[in-house]
Motif scaffolding. Structure first.
Motif, PDB file in Angstrom:
ATOM      1  N   LEU A 209       0.809  -1.214   0.000  1.00  7.37           N
ATOM      2  CA  LEU A 209       0.000   0.000   0.000  1.00  7.37           C
ATOM      3  C   LEU A 209       0.846   1.270   0.000  1.00  7.37           C
ATOM      4  N   CYS A 210       1.976   1.235   0.696  1.00  2.00           N
ATOM      5  CA  CYS A 210       2.722   2.464   0.956  1.00  2.00           C
ATOM      6  C   CYS A 210       4.218   2.246   0.786  1.00  2.00           C
ATOM      7  N   ALA A 211       4.934   3.361   0.718  1.00  2.00           N
ATOM      8  CA  ALA A 211       6.397   3.327   0.727  1.00  2.00           C
ATOM      9  C   ALA A 211       6.859   3.112   2.164  1.00  2.00           C
ATOM     10  N   VAL A 212       7.575   2.035   2.392  1.00  4.13           N
ATOM     11  CA  VAL A 212       8.011   1.674   3.741  1.00  4.13           C
ATOM     12  C   VAL A 212       9.530   1.559   3.745  1.00  4.13           C
ATOM     13  N   ASP A 213      10.217   2.571   4.292  1.00  2.20           N
ATOM     14  CA  ASP A 213      11.661   2.489   4.419  1.00  2.20           C
ATOM     15  C   ASP A 213      12.012   1.792   5.732  1.00  2.20           C
ATOM     16  N   ASP A 214      13.299   1.733   6.056  1.00  5.32           N
ATOM     17  CA  ASP A 214      13.727   1.013   7.248  1.00  5.32           C
ATOM     18  C   ASP A 214      13.147   1.625   8.522  1.00  5.32           C
ATOM     19  N   CYS A 215      13.105   2.953   8.575  1.00  6.51           N
ATOM     20  CA  CYS A 215      12.555   3.623   9.750  1.00  6.51           C
ATOM     21  C   CYS A 215      11.075   3.282   9.928  1.00  6.51           C
ATOM     22  N   ALA A 216      10.323   3.338   8.838  1.00  3.81           N
ATOM     23  CA  ALA A 216       8.894   3.020   8.898  1.00  3.81           C
ATOM     24  C   ALA A 216       8.670   1.563   9.273  1.00  3.81           C
ATOM     25  N   ALA A 217       9.499   0.676   8.732  1.00  2.00           N
ATOM     26  CA  ALA A 217       9.362  -0.750   9.053  1.00  2.00           C
ATOM     27  C   ALA A 217       9.598  -0.988  10.529  1.00  2.00           C
ATOM     28  N   ARG A 218      10.615  -0.349  11.095  1.00  2.00           N
ATOM     29  CA  ARG A 218      10.882  -0.500  12.532  1.00  2.00           C
ATOM     30  C   ARG A 218       9.705  -0.005  13.363  1.00  2.00           C
ATOM     31  N   ALA A 219       9.120   1.109  12.943  1.00  2.00           N
ATOM     32  CA  ALA A 219       7.981   1.650  13.683  1.00  2.00           C
ATOM     33  C   ALA A 219       6.764   0.732  13.591  1.00  2.00           C
ATOM     34  N   LEU A 220       6.533   0.172  12.413  1.00  2.00           N
ATOM     35  CA  LEU A 220       5.371  -0.696  12.226  1.00  2.00           C
ATOM     36  C   LEU A 220       5.452  -1.949  13.087  1.00  2.00           C
ATOM     37  N   VAL A 221       6.629  -2.534  13.219  1.00  2.00           N
ATOM     38  CA  VAL A 221       6.761  -3.798  13.959  1.00  2.00           C
ATOM     39  C   VAL A 221       7.170  -3.563  15.406  1.00  2.00           C
ATOM     40  N   ASP A 222       7.351  -2.326  15.815  1.00  2.00           N
ATOM     41  CA  ASP A 222       7.715  -2.021  17.189  1.00  2.00           C
ATOM     42  C   ASP A 222       6.653  -2.572  18.145  1.00  2.00           C
ATOM     43  N   ARG A 223       7.068  -2.946  19.350  1.00  3.34           N
ATOM     44  CA  ARG A 223       6.134  -3.526  20.305  1.00  3.34           C
ATOM     45  C   ARG A 223       4.989  -2.583  20.660  1.00  3.34           C
ATOM     46  N   ARG A 224       5.174  -1.284  20.409  1.00  2.00           N
ATOM     47  CA  ARG A 224       4.108  -0.316  20.711  1.00  2.00           C
ATOM     48  C   ARG A 224       3.010  -0.332  19.652  1.00  2.00           C
ATOM     49  N   ARG A 225       3.348  -0.781  18.445  1.00  2.00           N
ATOM     50  CA  ARG A 225       2.416  -0.871  17.321  1.00  2.00           C
ATOM     51  C   ARG A 225       1.610   0.423  17.119  1.00  2.00           C
ATOM     52  N   PRO A 226       2.296   1.539  16.843  1.00  2.00           N
ATOM     53  CA  PRO A 226       1.558   2.769  16.566  1.00  2.00           C
ATOM     54  C   PRO A 226       0.979   2.776  15.155  1.00  2.00           C
ATOM     55  N   ILE A 227       0.117   3.725  14.900  1.00  2.00           N
ATOM     56  CA  ILE A 227      -0.265   4.068  13.531  1.00  2.00           C
ATOM     57  C   ILE A 227       0.917   4.839  12.932  1.00  2.00           C
ATOM     58  N   VAL A 228       1.369   4.420  11.764  1.00  2.00           N
ATOM     59  CA  VAL A 228       2.519   5.055  11.121  1.00  2.00           C
ATOM     60  C   VAL A 228       2.026   5.768   9.865  1.00  2.00           C
ATOM     61  N   LEU A 229       2.311   7.059   9.760  1.00  3.50           N
ATOM     62  CA  LEU A 229       1.889   7.851   8.606  1.00  3.50           C
ATOM     63  C   LEU A 229       2.868   7.623   7.459  1.00  3.50           C
ATOM     64  N   LEU A 230       2.356   7.077   6.358  1.00  2.50           N
ATOM     65  CA  LEU A 230       3.206   6.664   5.246  1.00  2.50           C
ATOM     66  C   LEU A 230       2.717   7.260   3.931  1.00  2.50           C
ATOM     67  N   ASP A 231       3.661   7.481   3.018  1.00  4.57           N
ATOM     68  CA  ASP A 231       3.311   7.933   1.671  1.00  4.57           C
ATOM     69  C   ASP A 231       2.717   6.764   0.890  1.00  4.57           C
ATOM     70  N   ARG A 232       1.588   7.007   0.252  1.00  2.00           N
ATOM     71  CA  ARG A 232       0.891   5.943  -0.467  1.00  2.00           C
ATOM     72  C   ARG A 232       1.607   5.624  -1.776  1.00  2.00           C
ATOM     73  N   ARG A 233       1.621   4.336  -2.099  1.00  2.00           N
ATOM     74  CA  ARG A 233       2.180   3.889  -3.374  1.00  2.00           C
ATOM     75  C   ARG A 233       1.080   3.651  -4.393  1.00  2.00           C
ATOM     76  N   HIS A 234      -0.008   3.046  -3.956  1.00  2.00           N
ATOM     77  CA  HIS A 234      -1.097   2.689  -4.861  1.00  2.00           C
ATOM     78  C   HIS A 234      -2.396   3.282  -4.339  1.00  2.00           C
ATOM     79  N   PRO A 235      -2.833   4.420  -4.911  1.00  2.00           N
ATOM     80  CA  PRO A 235      -4.065   5.054  -4.431  1.00  2.00           C
ATOM     81  C   PRO A 235      -5.281   4.133  -4.472  1.00  2.00           C
ATOM     82  N   ASP A 236      -5.238   3.110  -5.331  1.00  2.00           N
ATOM     83  CA  ASP A 236      -6.397   2.239  -5.458  1.00  2.00           C
ATOM     84  C   ASP A 236      -6.330   1.038  -4.500  1.00  2.00           C
TER      85      ASP A 236
END
Length: 785
Positions: free
Chosen positions: A280-307
């Protein structure tokens, strides 16, 4: 003990006290295992300040054990302090976990004062528990409450300390024989895990309709059927209820938006795996770490596929808030459904999230078609946290579930305990004592009785958990804020009023460990604070929001600001950005023909003429230096947004439309008004208007505006630095949640060899304001002593 004489490695016994996040994270089992590994005797237990240990054995083994307490601590633990005292060897056999002492903290040398234990934040399901969840041979197969010492509910179920089962909402679920065996087995992963349970003794899941009637025997599969059919399902999470629907369905997401009365603000999306997020989105290393972090926050990401998701999920937004499952129930739903789901707070717009079952059925009955509920009570409501990747770090936008109530360590002690009451919007509260500042979960906008009740409950709960009796209460200067009224009504506390933007700057300084700047060491103690936001009560009676301050944590001087303009209609100008366009254009285009023929004027018709006459009349009306209102004016001039349905909408959508690859900007005037630097906002709006009239692409105009404002901030800071010698700049306020503006501003400041501080532990918006208020109150307290 005579037999020990003459040995090469004599016997040593130590008493150890450990403070930090060391309860509810498997610390006692870890100590037990470590003591066995080193062949020590003694015991470990909890009290209301942390973990207490007595350990005895050969000197070399004891030394290795003490080193391991920090080096090998469990993943959820945070060891802040280890105190060791020597004791007389007493002999004994084995190493035991002893019952918790609730009478108050005592060390080997006697009483230690008030309890100081730290409660862990809620943590996402660990890999070991996930393996059990999906293993048909395991007794917890598909059990939606599987947890262990490394994961599961913590803060949201804790009623009191020490963190033991009777002090949590699991108290009503007595352990079955098998769970009791695991709980008492030092070799088991669930040794002393307080929420441990199984299908035989733990909470149970149900699915019901809005009237509370059962909808099936298999709640998860039934919920999946309903989601596939386009229904809205309320799901009970860790800190409250969510509203879920199929994120690919235009009709389902549109229905949810209509029922929730959330016209435009983006929904968050939950996906099953990191690979799904990458689709769905562009996920760099920083975003990946945030997504799988034990806190599991919502991560604001740039969309890759609007559809990839329905347009109604995040209308007109090129970013998407994405999170991964963080409870077993989420994993079960996403595994079976196999598509992204909307997962948004269970409330009607502007109300607090529902967290009790009765309240959820009452308030969400007109929104949800079904309720996925369970009988484990939630004690503390907590919305999902939100972070934004920036420069390799996950910057907090909303600090709540997964983060709260873990404290922020400050560089200086608070002389007296402080309660800071925060702002009116994005409210949090902060309790500070010693060197710890405990920032609450996100409370929200103090606009209704339910949110205000949540505000007072948070203060009471955190005060009790951390045993902090405040002596000082810090508050905003705005007399009409509910938080200010509450502070001034607290008897027996010394009130400290803190100017809104000073609190922002102090929060940024302390976020970066610079809260020792109390104004006692000359210029080197000061920082140039740039505080850009929507609204703040100014010392001169105007509405501030585009401020340049020369500040320490204790005090400040206003040395610059954006040019002030009227706010026609007062608060109406916040809801209707076109009014700010009229105000800015009046100041920017006197003597210029054709202003009233602009598209923004034609869209408003007679209302535009009325506001123009109001401005011409010179009648008294609020004036503002707000950067947020400047963004509003530009958004309206460019046709991006004339009215808003949520705070900051016009600025957010203007950033969304800007071409981030473009680097040039407009020239912006900066005047010296008796030593006060004034940035020419009306002139900047005129430059935008001229470019727009020439037919320049909107994305290019929006980019030039952002670049121009960033350059103006840098020029103003450079001038202040040249005048004062202060070369440290702290950026704060909600406008700097704009990544484009933040990036260009930091680049420009660093290009001028200025040192720049930005937020990393608390939000730059009003969610971090209570922390800043507490820091200011502490600094002033120190200055008076």
């Amino acid at each position: 003990m005579d037999t020990l004489e003459g040995l090469a490695d004599p016997i040593r016994r130590v008493g150890v006290r450990i403070e930090g996040v060391v309860q509810g994270v498997g610390f006692r089992p870890f100590v037990h295992a470590s003591a066995q590994r080193f062949g020590l005797t003694g015991h470990v237990g909890n009290d209301t300040a942390g973990v207490v240990i007595e350990a005895e054995g050969p000197c070399e083994a004891v030394a290795g054990f003490l080193t391991s307490l920090r080096a090998d601590a469990p993943p959820l633990a945070t060891v802040e302090q280890v105190d060791v005292v020597e004791l007389v060897p007493a002999g004994g056999r084995g190493f035991r976990i002893v019952d918790s002492d609730t009478s108050g903290p005592r060390g080997p040398r006697g009483p230690r004062g008030p309890r100081r234990t730290l409660v862990s934040a809620d943590s996402a399901t660990c890999e070991a528990c996930l393996a059990e969840l999906f293993d048909p041979r395991d007794r917890r197969y598909r059990y939606p409450f599987v947890n262990c010492t490394d994961c599961g509910p913590r803060y949201t179920i804790v009623r009191d300390v020490p963190y033991d089962r009777p002090n949590t909402t699991m108290a009503g679920f007595p352990l079955c024989g098998e769970c009791a065996r695991e709980y008492h087995d030092p070799a088991d992963r669930r040794f002393h895990a307080q929420p441990v349970c199984c299908p035989d003794c733990g909470p149970r899941l149900r699915i019901v309709d809005p009237a509370g009637r059962s909808l099936g025997a298999d709640p998860v599969s039934r919920a999946v059927e309903l989601l596939r059919a386009g229904d809205v399902v309320a799901v009970k999470g860790l800190g409250g209820y969510h509203l879920a629907t199929d994120a690919r369905s235009d009709s389902a997401t549109a229905a949810l938006r209509s029922r929730k009365h959330r016209e435009d603000k983006a929904f968050a999306v939950m996906v099953a795996t990191l690979d799904d997020a990458r689709r769905l989105c562009a996920v760099d290393d920083c975003a990946a770490r945030a997504l799988v972090d034990r806190r599991r926050p919502i991560v604001l990401l740039d969309r890759r596929h609007p559809d990839g998701v329905a347009d109604a999920v995040a209308p007109g937004n090129r970013r998407l808030g994405v999170m991964l499952p963080y409870t077993p129930l989420h994993h079960l739903l996403l595994r079976e459904l196999a598509v992204p789901i909307v997962l948004t707070s269970g409330n009607v717009s502007d109300e607090p999230i529902a967290y009790t079952d009765d309240d959820a059925l009452a308030r969400l009955g007109g929104i949800a078609d079904a309720f996925l509920v369970h009988d484990r009570p939630i004690h503390v409501r907590a919305d999902d946290s939100v972070v934004s990747p920036w420069r390799g770090d996950a910057v907090p936008v909303r600090r709540s579930r997964g983060y709260a109530p873990e404290p922020i360590t400050c560089s200086r002690e608070f002389p007296r305990p402080v309660l800071a009451c925060g702002a009116e919007l994005k409210n949090t509260v902060c309790l500070a004592s010693g060197r710890r500042a405990v920032l609450s979960h996100h409370i929200g906008d103090l606009k209704n009785a339910e949110t205000l009740r949540s505000f007072t409950e948070a203060i009471e709960h955190l005060s009790r958990l951390f045993d902090i009796e405040p002596a000082v209460v810090a508050h905003d200067l705005h007399p009409d804020y509910a938080s200010t009224r509450y502070a001034l009504e607290r008897t027996g506390l010394d009130p400290v009023g803190v100017q809104h933007h000073h609190a922002h700057v102090a929060a940024c300084l302390a976020d970066n460990g610079v809260d020792g700047a109390d104004g006692v060491g000359g210029a080197d103690d000061r920082a140039i604070g740039v505080a850009f936001d929507g609204t703040g009560y100014g010392l001169d009676g105007t509405v501030w929001g585009g401020e340049f301050l020369l500040a320490t944590c204790a005090d400040f001087e206003r040395v610059g600001h954006l040019a002030t303009v009227p706010m026609p209609g007062g608060e109406a100008a916040v809801r209707e950005p076109w009014r700010m366009a009229a105000a800015y254009l009046r100041g920017a285009t006197d003597g210029v023909d054709g202003v009233d023929d602009l598209a923004v004027a034609r869209r408003q018709g007679a209302r535009w003429d009325q506001v123009r006459r109001l401005l011409d009349s010179r009648l008294s009306m609020p004036v503002t230096s707000s950067a947020g209102r400047l963004f509003d004016a530009v958004a309206a001039v460019l046709g991006v947004r004339d009215t808003v349905t949520y705070e900051g909408q016009a600025a957010i959508e203007l950033e969304q439309r800007a071409d981030v690859g473009h680097s040039d900007g407009y020239e912006v005037g900066i005047a010296d008004d008796g030593g006060m630097l004034v940035v020419d906002g009306p002139g900047l709006v005129r430059a935008v208007l001229d470019d727009h009239r020439r037919g320049t692409d909107l994305a290019l105009v929006a980019a030039r505006f952002h670049n121009a404002l960033a350059a103006a901030v840098a020029r103003t800071c450079r001038e202040i630095a040249d005048r004062t010698g202060v070369r440290l700049v702290a950026l704060s306020g909600g406008v700097f949640a704009n990544r484009f503006l933040l990036t260009r501003t930091v680049e420009a400041l660093e290009g001028d060899n200025l040192t720049v501080l930005t937020h990393s532990r608390v939000p730059c918006n009003d969610g971090g304001l209570s922390f800043g208020q507490a820091v200011v109150a502490g600094a002033r307290d120190r200055a008076m002593r």
